[in-house]
Design a protein around this motif. Structure first.
Motif, PDB file in Angstrom:
ATOM      1  N   PRO A 132      -0.139 -13.795 -19.531  1.00  0.00           N
ATOM      2  CA  PRO A 132      -0.317 -12.490 -20.171  1.00  0.00           C
ATOM      3  C   PRO A 132      -1.730 -11.976 -19.940  1.00  0.00           C
ATOM      4  CG  PRO A 132       0.797 -14.005 -21.641  1.00  0.00           C
ATOM      5  CD  PRO A 132       0.349 -14.821 -20.457  1.00  0.00           C
ATOM      6  N   GLY A 133      -1.842 -10.771 -19.449  1.00  0.00           N
ATOM      7  CA  GLY A 133      -3.159 -10.218 -19.147  1.00  0.00           C
ATOM      8  C   GLY A 133      -3.677 -10.550 -17.775  1.00  0.00           C
ATOM      9  N   GLY A 134      -2.979 -11.421 -17.051  1.00  0.00           N
ATOM     10  CA  GLY A 134      -3.380 -11.735 -15.691  1.00  0.00           C
ATOM     11  C   GLY A 134      -3.186 -10.519 -14.793  1.00  0.00           C
ATOM     12  N   GLU A 135      -4.004 -10.406 -13.763  1.00  0.00           N
ATOM     13  CA  GLU A 135      -3.931  -9.232 -12.904  1.00  0.00           C
ATOM     14  C   GLU A 135      -4.385  -9.600 -11.503  1.00  0.00           C
ATOM     15  OE1 GLU A 135      -5.502  -5.659 -14.667  1.00  0.00           O
ATOM     16  OE2 GLU A 135      -6.070  -4.861 -12.714  1.00  0.00           O
ATOM     17  N   TYR A 136      -3.444  -9.563 -10.568  1.00  0.00           N
ATOM     18  CA  TYR A 136      -3.744  -9.894  -9.183  1.00  0.00           C
ATOM     19  C   TYR A 136      -3.084  -8.837  -8.292  1.00  0.00           C
ATOM     20  CZ  TYR A 136      -4.682 -14.394 -11.348  1.00  0.00           C
ATOM     21  OH  TYR A 136      -5.159 -15.386 -12.164  1.00  0.00           O
ATOM     22  N   TRP A 137      -3.787  -8.463  -7.223  1.00  0.00           N
ATOM     23  CA  TRP A 137      -3.318  -7.384  -6.358  1.00  0.00           C
ATOM     24  C   TRP A 137      -3.273  -7.814  -4.898  1.00  0.00           C
ATOM     25  CZ3 TRP A 137      -1.728  -2.907  -8.585  1.00  0.00           C
ATOM     26  CH2 TRP A 137      -2.130  -2.666  -9.909  1.00  0.00           C
ATOM     27  N   GLY A 138      -2.315  -7.281  -4.168  1.00  0.00           N
ATOM     28  CA  GLY A 138      -2.302  -7.422  -2.728  1.00  0.00           C
ATOM     29  C   GLY A 138      -3.275  -6.449  -2.109  1.00  0.00           C
ATOM     30  N   GLN A 139      -3.388  -6.532  -0.787  1.00  0.00           N
ATOM     31  CA  GLN A 139      -4.356  -5.694  -0.085  1.00  0.00           C
ATOM     32  C   GLN A 139      -3.859  -4.274   0.123  1.00  0.00           C
ATOM     33  OE1 GLN A 139      -2.335  -7.795   1.385  1.00  0.00           O
ATOM     34  NE2 GLN A 139      -1.582  -6.858   3.286  1.00  0.00           N
ATOM     35  N   ILE A 169       7.814 -17.708 -12.994  1.00  0.00           N
ATOM     36  CA  ILE A 169       7.473 -17.267 -14.345  1.00  0.00           C
ATOM     37  C   ILE A 169       6.570 -16.041 -14.335  1.00  0.00           C
ATOM     38  CG2 ILE A 169       7.702 -19.606 -15.281  1.00  0.00           C
ATOM     39  CD1 ILE A 169       4.602 -19.637 -15.535  1.00  0.00           C
ATOM     40  N   SER A 170       6.365 -15.469 -13.164  1.00  0.00           N
ATOM     41  CA  SER A 170       5.438 -14.342 -13.028  1.00  0.00           C
ATOM     42  C   SER A 170       6.179 -13.015 -13.011  1.00  0.00           C
ATOM     43  CB  SER A 170       4.630 -14.479 -11.737  1.00  0.00           C
ATOM     44  OG  SER A 170       3.842 -15.650 -11.734  1.00  0.00           O
ATOM     45  N   SER A 171       5.626 -12.045 -13.711  1.00  0.00           N
ATOM     46  CA  SER A 171       6.089 -10.673 -13.547  1.00  0.00           C
ATOM     47  C   SER A 171       5.493 -10.111 -12.263  1.00  0.00           C
ATOM     48  CB  SER A 171       5.651  -9.811 -14.728  1.00  0.00           C
ATOM     49  OG  SER A 171       6.399 -10.115 -15.874  1.00  0.00           O
ATOM     50  N   MET A 172       6.287  -9.324 -11.550  1.00  0.00           N
ATOM     51  CA  MET A 172       5.863  -8.748 -10.274  1.00  0.00           C
ATOM     52  C   MET A 172       6.069  -7.239 -10.321  1.00  0.00           C
ATOM     53  SD  MET A 172       5.041 -11.527  -8.661  1.00  0.00           S
ATOM     54  CE  MET A 172       4.670 -10.796  -7.061  1.00  0.00           C
ATOM     55  N   GLY A 173       5.273  -6.526  -9.563  1.00  0.00           N
ATOM     56  CA  GLY A 173       5.436  -5.076  -9.559  1.00  0.00           C
ATOM     57  C   GLY A 173       4.894  -4.438  -8.302  1.00  0.00           C
ATOM     58  N   TRP A 174       5.244  -3.171  -8.143  1.00  0.00           N
ATOM     59  CA  TRP A 174       4.723  -2.346  -7.055  1.00  0.00           C
ATOM     60  C   TRP A 174       4.087  -1.100  -7.657  1.00  0.00           C
ATOM     61  CZ3 TRP A 174       4.539  -3.804  -2.054  1.00  0.00           C
ATOM     62  CH2 TRP A 174       5.363  -4.859  -1.645  1.00  0.00           C
ATOM     63  N   TYR A 175       2.905  -0.794  -7.165  1.00  0.00           N
ATOM     64  CA  TYR A 175       2.204   0.436  -7.517  1.00  0.00           C
ATOM     65  C   TYR A 175       1.964   1.223  -6.236  1.00  0.00           C
ATOM     66  CZ  TYR A 175       0.985  -1.360 -12.180  1.00  0.00           C
ATOM     67  OH  TYR A 175       1.026  -1.828 -13.477  1.00  0.00           O
ATOM     68  N   HIS A 176       1.703   2.503  -6.384  1.00  0.00           N
ATOM     69  CA  HIS A 176       1.248   3.255  -5.219  1.00  0.00           C
ATOM     70  C   HIS A 176       0.075   4.152  -5.602  1.00  0.00           C
ATOM     71  CE1 HIS A 176       4.398   6.735  -5.814  1.00  0.00           C
ATOM     72  NE2 HIS A 176       3.435   6.800  -6.689  1.00  0.00           N
ATOM     73  N   GLN A 177      -0.719   4.470  -4.580  1.00  0.00           N
ATOM     74  CA  GLN A 177      -1.884   5.331  -4.774  1.00  0.00           C
ATOM     75  C   GLN A 177      -1.983   6.313  -3.621  1.00  0.00           C
ATOM     76  OE1 GLN A 177      -5.645   3.289  -5.304  1.00  0.00           O
ATOM     77  NE2 GLN A 177      -6.512   5.063  -6.358  1.00  0.00           N
ATOM     78  N   ALA A 178      -1.792   7.574  -3.930  1.00  0.00           N
ATOM     79  CA  ALA A 178      -1.918   8.629  -2.931  1.00  0.00           C
ATOM     80  C   ALA A 178      -3.377   9.069  -2.850  1.00  0.00           C
ATOM     81  CB  ALA A 178      -1.022   9.803  -3.301  1.00  0.00           C
ATOM     82  N   PRO A 179      -3.774   9.660  -1.747  1.00  0.00           N
ATOM     83  CA  PRO A 179      -5.162  10.107  -1.612  1.00  0.00           C
ATOM     84  C   PRO A 179      -5.578  11.034  -2.748  1.00  0.00           C
ATOM     85  CG  PRO A 179      -4.038  10.256   0.495  1.00  0.00           C
ATOM     86  CD  PRO A 179      -2.990   9.911  -0.523  1.00  0.00           C
ATOM     87  N   GLY A 180      -6.695  10.716  -3.371  1.00  0.00           N
ATOM     88  CA  GLY A 180      -7.226  11.549  -4.437  1.00  0.00           C
ATOM     89  C   GLY A 180      -6.533  11.390  -5.776  1.00  0.00           C
ATOM     90  N   LYS A 181      -5.609  10.443  -5.850  1.00  0.00           N
ATOM     91  CA  LYS A 181      -4.870  10.252  -7.106  1.00  0.00           C
ATOM     92  C   LYS A 181      -5.070   8.841  -7.620  1.00  0.00           C
ATOM     93  CE  LYS A 181      -1.316  13.736  -6.346  1.00  0.00           C
ATOM     94  NZ  LYS A 181       0.133  14.033  -6.409  1.00  0.00           N
TER      95      LYS A 181
END
Length: 117
Positions: free
Chosen positions: A102-109, A31-43
């Motif tokens: 809704p509004g939950g927020e959990y991140w991988g390492q 029942i969870s929405s899943m996603g991928w984000y990325h973060q480049a250096p300085g961004k």
């Protein structure tokens, strides 16, 4: 306790492919929405792709047609298949979930992806 574990980063040549995986525990994965984000250096961290509990998908414009997000509810795992990778996509890639709330927020390492020759 929510855990998101993301093995699978690494070094890949421009134009190459890589598949990331994220194994979740401590949540009702189906029942969870899943996603991928990325973060480049300085961004700032940016959304790459997400998949809903109903298998609806969304992609950032820059990756449409090249990246595919998928989920396996039997394995509590979400995947990101990345094809035709570009050097500017070098970044730390983070798995995300709302944990079914809704509004939950959990991140991988985070896992480092480097696109370079």
């Amino acid at each position: 306790q929510v855990q998101l574990v993301e093995p699978g980063g690494g070094l890949v040549q421009p134009g190459g492919s890589l598949r990331l995986s994220c194994a979740a525990s401590g949540i009702v994965f189906s029942i969870s929405s899943m996603g991928w984000y990325h973060q480049a250096p300085g961004k700032e961290r940016e959304l790459v792709a997400r998949i809903t509990r109903g298998y609806g998908t969304y992609y950032a414009g820059s990756v449409k047609g090249r990246f595919t997000i998928s989920r396996d509810n039997a394995k509590n795992t979400v995947y990101l298949q990345m094809n035709s990778l570009k050097p500017e996509e070098t970044a730390v890639y983070y798995c995300y979930t709302n944990g079914g709330t809704p509004g939950g927020e959990y991140w991988g390492q985070g896992t480092q992806v480097t696109v370079s020759s």
